[in-house]
Design a protein around this motif. Structure first.
Motif, PDB file in Angstrom:
ATOM      1  N   ILE A   1       1.014  -1.192  -0.040  1.00  0.00           N
ATOM      2  CA  ILE A   1      -0.235   0.175   0.006  1.00  0.00           C
ATOM      3  C   ILE A   1       0.895   0.944  -0.057  1.00  0.00           C
ATOM      4  O   ILE A   1       2.132   1.287   0.853  1.00  0.00           O
ATOM      5  CB  ILE A   1      -0.539   0.342   1.535  1.00  0.00           C
TER       6      ILE A   1
ATOM      7  N   LYS B   1       0.512   4.980   0.795  1.00  0.00           N
ATOM      8  CA  LYS B   1      -0.712   6.494   1.216  1.00  0.00           C
ATOM      9  C   LYS B   1       0.907   7.916   1.062  1.00  0.00           C
ATOM     10  O   LYS B   1       1.506   8.056   1.394  1.00  0.00           O
ATOM     11  CB  LYS B   1      -0.936   6.711   2.183  1.00  0.00           C
TER      12      LYS B   1
ATOM     13  N   MET C   1       1.017  11.594   2.377  1.00  0.00           N
ATOM     14  CA  MET C   1       1.123  11.916   3.807  1.00  0.00           C
ATOM     15  C   MET C   1       1.372  13.312   3.697  1.00  0.00           C
ATOM     16  O   MET C   1       2.239  13.666   3.138  1.00  0.00           O
ATOM     17  CB  MET C   1       2.047  11.271   4.420  1.00  0.00           C
TER      18      MET C   1
ATOM     19  N   VAL D   1      -3.487  11.669   5.983  1.00  0.00           N
ATOM     20  CA  VAL D   1      -3.287  10.700   4.779  1.00  0.00           C
ATOM     21  C   VAL D   1      -4.578  11.578   3.709  1.00  0.00           C
ATOM     22  O   VAL D   1      -5.003  11.978   3.986  1.00  0.00           O
ATOM     23  CB  VAL D   1      -4.605   9.018   4.843  1.00  0.00           C
TER      24      VAL D   1
ATOM     25  N   GLU E   1      -4.519   7.408  -0.939  1.00  0.00           N
ATOM     26  CA  GLU E   1      -3.437   5.940  -1.269  1.00  0.00           C
ATOM     27  C   GLU E   1      -4.232   5.013  -1.477  1.00  0.00           C
ATOM     28  O   GLU E   1      -5.534   5.341  -2.485  1.00  0.00           O
ATOM     29  CB  GLU E   1      -3.976   5.108   0.486  1.00  0.00           C
ATOM     30  N   LYS E   2      -3.109   4.330  -2.051  1.00  0.00           N
ATOM     31  CA  LYS E   2      -3.646   3.268  -3.263  1.00  0.00           C
ATOM     32  C   LYS E   2      -2.805   1.949  -2.867  1.00  0.00           C
ATOM     33  O   LYS E   2      -2.323   1.777  -2.652  1.00  0.00           O
ATOM     34  CB  LYS E   2      -2.797   3.949  -5.142  1.00  0.00           C
ATOM     35  N   THR E   3      -4.467   0.872  -1.983  1.00  0.00           N
ATOM     36  CA  THR E   3      -3.907  -0.198  -2.153  1.00  0.00           C
ATOM     37  C   THR E   3      -3.465  -1.595  -3.128  1.00  0.00           C
ATOM     38  O   THR E   3      -3.928  -0.580  -4.080  1.00  0.00           O
ATOM     39  CB  THR E   3      -4.832  -0.493  -0.803  1.00  0.00           C
TER      40      THR E   3
ATOM     41  N   VAL F   1      -2.852  10.376  -5.488  1.00  0.00           N
ATOM     42  CA  VAL F   1      -1.287   9.488  -4.557  1.00  0.00           C
ATOM     43  C   VAL F   1      -0.285  10.520  -6.090  1.00  0.00           C
ATOM     44  O   VAL F   1       0.555  10.614  -5.133  1.00  0.00           O
ATOM     45  CB  VAL F   1      -0.233   8.104  -4.039  1.00  0.00           C
TER      46      VAL F   1
ATOM     47  N   TYR G   1       5.751   9.884   1.104  1.00  0.00           N
ATOM     48  CA  TYR G   1       5.045   8.154   0.985  1.00  0.00           C
ATOM     49  C   TYR G   1       5.337   7.589   1.743  1.00  0.00           C
ATOM     50  O   TYR G   1       6.621   7.606   2.213  1.00  0.00           O
ATOM     51  CB  TYR G   1       5.180   8.005  -0.241  1.00  0.00           C
ATOM     52  N   ARG G   2       4.718   6.723   2.676  1.00  0.00           N
ATOM     53  CA  ARG G   2       4.276   5.835   3.252  1.00  0.00           C
ATOM     54  C   ARG G   2       3.832   4.888   3.072  1.00  0.00           C
ATOM     55  O   ARG G   2       2.998   3.957   2.136  1.00  0.00           O
ATOM     56  CB  ARG G   2       3.326   6.015   4.470  1.00  0.00           C
TER      57      ARG G   2
ATOM     58  N   GLU H   1       3.217   0.571   3.281  1.00  0.00           N
ATOM     59  CA  GLU H   1       2.245  -0.531   3.992  1.00  0.00           C
ATOM     60  C   GLU H   1       2.803  -1.890   3.780  1.00  0.00           C
ATOM     61  O   GLU H   1       2.942  -2.049   2.391  1.00  0.00           O
ATOM     62  CB  GLU H   1       0.949   0.368   4.674  1.00  0.00           C
TER      63      GLU H   1
END
Length: 173
Positions: A93, A95, A97, A106, A109-111, A133, A143-144, A146
């Motif tokens: 993922i 995000k 930020m 946030v 975001e793109k999962t 994003v 960018y974060r 996950e």
């Protein structure tokens, strides 16, 4: 080339690889200010195991550097796989930020930036140009990333060579 108009040089640069564009931009101040700038960063290789409960169980992977300009293109690649059997849940993922009054918010975001991990090692890539994003990114944002192995017992996610290449808008655009 020094007599060519800026727009012609920008059109030529579209046919260059990021590495070639960086090398050309280092030849003179005009090119440095005109040609797109790039930032490349890597995530550490990992193997994670999901919890025995839940399904959506993302966890922090890493934060990228602060953005120095407006992003034009976000490219990423990875070699990855899940545990090799059963249901597939592994994903990465991203995000966008923004810091606001000491808090990280946030913005977009793109999962599933590469889809869902398969059972066998595979190379995956993604490119975003019009996704929020990219479009909503401002200087100072970051960018974060996950990762999610998936819950329910027995789920694992393996990744190596996770690479992000950001292309920034030219100063002349």
């Amino acid at each position: 080339m020094e007599g060519l108009p800026d727009l012609v040089l920008l059109k030529i640069a579209e046919y260059l690889s990021p590495a070639e564009c960086v090398r050309l931009s280092l030849t003179c101040k005009r090119f440095l200010g005109l040609l797109p700038q790039y930032v490349r960063f890597l995530g550490e290789d990992f193997k994670i195991t999901g919890p025995h409960t839940g399904h959506w169980t993302p966890e922090f992977y890493f934060d990228g550097p602060d953005l120095k300009g407006k992003v034009k293109r976000f490219r990423a690649s990875v070699e990855w796989k899940d545990q090799g059997w059963g249901n597939r849940k592994g994903q990465l993922i991203v995000k966008l930020m923004r810091r606001d009054s000491g808090q990280n918010m946030v913005i977009a975001e793109k999962t599933n930036i590469f889809g869902i991990a398969g059972h066998d090692w595979a190379n995956s890539t993604c490119v975003f140009v019009t996704h929020p994003v990219v479009k909503l990114a401002e200087p100072g944002d970051f960018y974060r990333f996950e990762r999610n192995a998936g819950g329910g017992g027995g789920h694992s996610l393996f990744a190596r060579k996770f690479t992000v290449l950001l292309e920034f808008l030219s100063n002349k655009l």
